[in-house]
Write a protein that holds these residues in place. Structure first.
Motif, short mmCIF file in Angstrom:
data_model
loop_
_atom_site.label_atom_id
_atom_site.label_comp_id
_atom_site.label_asym_id
_atom_site.label_seq_id
_atom_site.Cartn_x
_atom_site.Cartn_y
_atom_site.Cartn_z
N GLU A 34 -11.89 -5.51 24.62
CA GLU A 34 -12.43 -5.58 23.46
C GLU A 34 -13.13 -4.73 22.45
O GLU A 34 -14.23 -4.20 23.43
N ARG A 35 -12.45 -4.43 21.73
CA ARG A 35 -12.86 -3.28 21.29
C ARG A 35 -12.76 -3.94 19.65
O ARG A 35 -11.89 -4.43 18.69
N VAL A 36 -13.52 -3.86 18.93
CA VAL A 36 -14.48 -4.31 17.65
C VAL A 36 -15.13 -3.30 16.19
O VAL A 36 -16.01 -3.06 17.67
N PRO A 37 -14.49 -3.64 15.23
CA PRO A 37 -15.19 -2.95 14.60
C PRO A 37 -16.80 -3.57 13.90
O PRO A 37 -16.56 -4.68 14.18
N ALA A 38 -17.91 -2.98 14.33
CA ALA A 38 -18.90 -3.00 14.11
C ALA A 38 -20.07 -3.24 13.52
O ALA A 38 -19.53 -1.65 13.04
N ARG A 39 -20.85 -3.18 13.10
CA ARG A 39 -22.28 -3.15 12.21
C ARG A 39 -23.68 -3.46 12.76
O ARG A 39 -24.00 -3.99 12.90
N LEU A 40 -24.33 -1.95 12.62
CA LEU A 40 -25.70 -2.00 13.32
C LEU A 40 -26.80 -1.96 11.66
O LEU A 40 -26.47 -0.70 11.36
N ILE A 41 -27.45 -2.41 11.99
CA ILE A 41 -28.58 -2.61 10.69
C ILE A 41 -29.76 -1.82 11.30
O ILE A 41 -30.23 -2.54 12.17
N GLY A 42 -30.42 -1.11 10.48
CA GLY A 42 -31.74 -0.55 11.02
C GLY A 42 -32.02 0.96 11.09
O GLY A 42 -32.67 1.74 11.34
N GLU A 43 -30.65 1.50 11.56
CA GLU A 43 -30.71 2.81 11.79
C GLU A 43 -29.08 3.42 11.74
O GLU A 43 -28.19 2.48 11.09
N HIS A 44 -28.99 4.55 11.44
CA HIS A 44 -27.91 5.46 11.19
C HIS A 44 -27.49 6.65 11.90
O HIS A 44 -28.72 6.64 12.25
N ARG A 45 -26.04 6.89 11.32
CA ARG A 45 -25.91 7.92 12.42
C ARG A 45 -25.89 9.44 11.55
O ARG A 45 -25.61 9.25 10.46
N ALA A 46 -26.46 10.01 12.11
CA ALA A 46 -26.35 11.45 11.92
C ALA A 46 -26.82 12.44 12.75
O ALA A 46 -27.29 12.32 14.06
N LEU A 47 -26.43 13.26 12.48
CA LEU A 47 -25.99 14.66 13.69
C LEU A 47 -27.33 15.60 13.36
O LEU A 47 -27.82 16.57 12.75
N ARG A 74 -21.80 2.14 10.67
CA ARG A 74 -20.72 1.24 11.37
C ARG A 74 -20.43 1.80 12.35
O ARG A 74 -19.68 3.11 12.59
N GLY A 75 -19.22 1.56 12.91
CA GLY A 75 -19.33 1.83 14.53
C GLY A 75 -18.10 0.95 14.98
O GLY A 75 -17.54 -0.09 14.83
N VAL A 76 -17.99 0.86 16.35
CA VAL A 76 -16.91 -0.19 17.06
C VAL A 76 -17.91 -1.13 18.09
O VAL A 76 -19.13 -0.74 19.05
N ALA A 77 -17.69 -1.92 18.60
CA ALA A 77 -18.66 -2.58 19.51
C ALA A 77 -17.22 -2.70 20.57
O ALA A 77 -16.08 -3.83 20.57
N PHE A 78 -17.37 -2.07 22.29
CA PHE A 78 -17.03 -2.10 23.14
C PHE A 78 -17.17 -3.61 23.51
O PHE A 78 -18.70 -4.06 24.70
N LYS A 79 -16.14 -4.89 24.24
CA LYS A 79 -17.02 -6.46 24.63
C LYS A 79 -16.40 -5.66 26.83
O LYS A 79 -14.87 -4.73 26.99
N VAL A 80 -17.38 -5.43 27.82
CA VAL A 80 -16.75 -4.47 28.98
C VAL A 80 -17.85 -6.43 30.07
O VAL A 80 -17.99 -6.72 29.85
N ALA A 81 -16.21 -6.31 31.00
CA ALA A 81 -15.86 -7.76 31.65
C ALA A 81 -17.44 -6.90 32.92
O ALA A 81 -17.97 -6.63 33.08
N GLU A 82 -18.06 -8.45 33.05
CA GLU A 82 -18.75 -8.50 33.95
C GLU A 82 -18.80 -7.64 35.40
O GLU A 82 -19.39 -6.83 35.90
N GLU A 83 -17.47 -7.85 35.47
CA GLU A 83 -17.24 -6.90 37.01
C GLU A 83 -17.96 -5.06 36.68
O GLU A 83 -17.54 -4.58 37.61
N HIS A 84 -17.01 -4.75 36.17
CA HIS A 84 -17.32 -3.35 35.15
C HIS A 84 -18.51 -3.23 34.17
O HIS A 84 -18.71 -2.15 34.45
N HIS A 85 -19.88 -4.07 34.70
CA HIS A 85 -20.85 -4.56 33.91
C HIS A 85 -21.70 -2.77 34.03
O HIS A 85 -22.18 -1.88 33.65
N ALA A 86 -21.77 -3.37 36.06
CA ALA A 86 -23.16 -2.08 36.65
C ALA A 86 -22.20 -0.71 36.31
O ALA A 86 -22.92 0.25 36.26
N ALA A 87 -21.18 -0.48 36.54
CA ALA A 87 -20.60 1.05 36.46
C ALA A 87 -20.70 1.62 35.67
O ALA A 87 -20.82 2.61 35.16
N THR A 88 -20.63 0.89 34.17
CA THR A 88 -20.21 0.99 33.26
C THR A 88 -21.38 1.75 32.72
O THR A 88 -21.89 2.78 31.75
#
Length: 192
Positions: A34-47, A74-88
């Motif tokens: 799954e790939r979902v638009p997401a928002r993280l609060i408390g930090e911002h994207r910066a170069l 604002r960014g993207v949240a990716f859901k990774v299945a359990e079987e790919h958890h450690a490799a990811t």
């Protein structure tokens, strides 16, 4: 919103959420369900990170993105299945922690397709005490570093433009990055 280090036990079981705010948005490099638009609060994207490997060298550093304190991202949240958890997790550590400029942490992110849903996502936050932390640079300084930067993953200009393209594709804007992208499109002669 306190940061905490993701432990080995947490990383080896269950589904995994990963928050992408830069190149992970356009080149995740891992399998996800799954790939979902997401928002993280408390930090911002910066170069705010000098790149000595991927988009520059220590002699001619480029600039890459980090999550820095304050604001929201604002960014993207990716859901990774359990079987790919450690490799990811292993893949992300190899990719993001080449010079240990980021802290690997869990952060709460709000999924924008389900406004009331919050998940804990693995993400990479800049370590302000690291030698590669650039802090807040002027737009002219950012432009200079991006124009000179070229490393193992290619030139810095492509990194910035690809990230801006991914931000636009997700349906939002990042004003500082969009300003820099416009300057990169205009060319060096128009900024003297």
């Amino acid at each position: 919103m306190s940061a905490r280090i993701a432990t080995e036990a947490e990383q080896s079981t269950g589904d995994l959420w990963v928050f992408g705010y830069g190149s992970l948005m356009w080149r995740p490099g891992f399998e996800f369900v799954e790939r979902v638009p997401a928002r993280l609060i408390g930090e911002h994207r910066a170069l705010c990170v000098y790149s000595f490997v991927h988009r520059g060298t220590s002699e001619r550093p480029g600039l890459v993105l980090g999550l820095d304190r304050g604001g929201a991202c604002r960014g993207v949240a990716f859901k990774v299945a359990e079987e790919h958890h450690a490799a990811t997790v292993n893949y992300l550590r190899e990719r993001e922690q080449v010079t240990s400029v980021y802290r690997e942490v869990r952060r709460s992110v709000w999924l924008e397709n389900e406004p009331r849903r919050r998940v804990s996502a693995l993400t990479y936050v800049v370590d302000r005490g690291h030698v590669q932390y650039a802090g807040r640079l002027s737009l002219a300084e950012q432009l200079r570093h991006v124009q000179q930067g070229h490393g193992q993953s290619g030139n810095n200009r492509d990194y910035v433009l690809s990230t801006v393209g991914a931000i636009e594709a997700a349906g939002f804007r990042d004003l500082p990055l969009h300003r820099l992208a416009q300057m990169l499109h205009d060319g060096p002669s128009s900024h003297r």
